[in-house]
Every structure is written in C-alpha cells, then in structure tokens.
Design a protein around this motif. Structure first.
Motif: not given
Length: 143
Positions: A80-83, A86-87, A93-94
C-alpha cells in the motif's frame, strides 16, 4: 522438629515431595503445634486457590497464527505504500535537516553593520577584565 524447619519444608510437605521419614516428622509436629497447623492450613488453602487459577493450556498453533498475521500485515503495508513515497520521505527529511543547519549558522553570525558597536562595548569592558587584580582578595573577604 522446630517450627522454623517445618516452615521451610511445609511446601514440600504439602506437595508430598519430602522423604517418608521427614513427612512423618512434619506431620507429628503439625499435630502437636497449633500455630504451625494453622499456618499449614492457610498455606494449603493458598495453594488450592493457585491450583484453581492455573491458566489452561494454550492453543499450540497460536504462535504460528500470530506470526503469519504479522507477516501479512507487513506485506500489506509494503504494497500500500507507494515506491515514490518511500524514496521522497528520506529526501524531504534530509532537506529539512540541511535547512535547519543553514538557519542555525545564519542566526549565529554577527551582523556586519554592528561591528563598530561591538568593538566599543569591548573597549568599555576592558577595565573590568582584571578587576580581581585591582583589589586584593583579602580586602574582599574582610568586608
């Protein structure tokens, strides 16, 4: 037999785990000593309550079912979490971390137009730098 040794062996007596000779000695002492007999009765009732409250055996397949359900839940989350998300999440955050560090450096810099006023305040502070040399410590403590 003394009361202390009976108290130490009482659980083993109630569970019938003592040798026969010691079982007879404890039984004889309980017949003679009212305090130890009362203590033995209370211990026996406590053990009976604990025996009644024992948890029943668990289903032997409970652990495997829970493990399978956790693995399925983990797999569903990955699907359910798209790729792209995730990238992009660590990249975002960086960038926020770098912006925070840059902002900290900018806040820590002294403005260039107040350079003259800072040197004046340093010159005003010069007489107070060696204040302890001007007045001996003894006179300070005497007051």
């Amino acid at each position: 037999m003394k009361c202390n040794s009976v108290h130490k062996n009482l659980i083993f007596f109630l569970e019938k785990e003592l040798p026969v000779s010691e079982m007879e000695q404890v039984k004889q002492h309980l017949n003679e000593c009212a305090d130890c007999a009362l203590f033995a009765a209370e211990m026996k009732s406590t053990l009976r309550i604990l025996e009644n409250d024992k948890v029943s055996d668990e289903n032997p397949f409970f652990y495997t079912r829970v493990k399978a359900r956790l693995e399925n839940q983990h797999n569903e989350q990955l699907v359910t979490r798209p790729v792209l998300l995730r990238i992009l999440q660590p990249v975002a955050f960086s960038i926020l971390l770098l912006l925070g560090i840059y902002g900290g450096f900018k806040l820590g810099e002294t403005p260039k137009n107040t350079l003259v006023s800072s040197t004046l305040s340093e010159q005003e502070m010069v007489p107070f730098w060696n204040e302890m040399e001007a007045e001996p410590i003894e006179t300070f403590l005497m007051e």
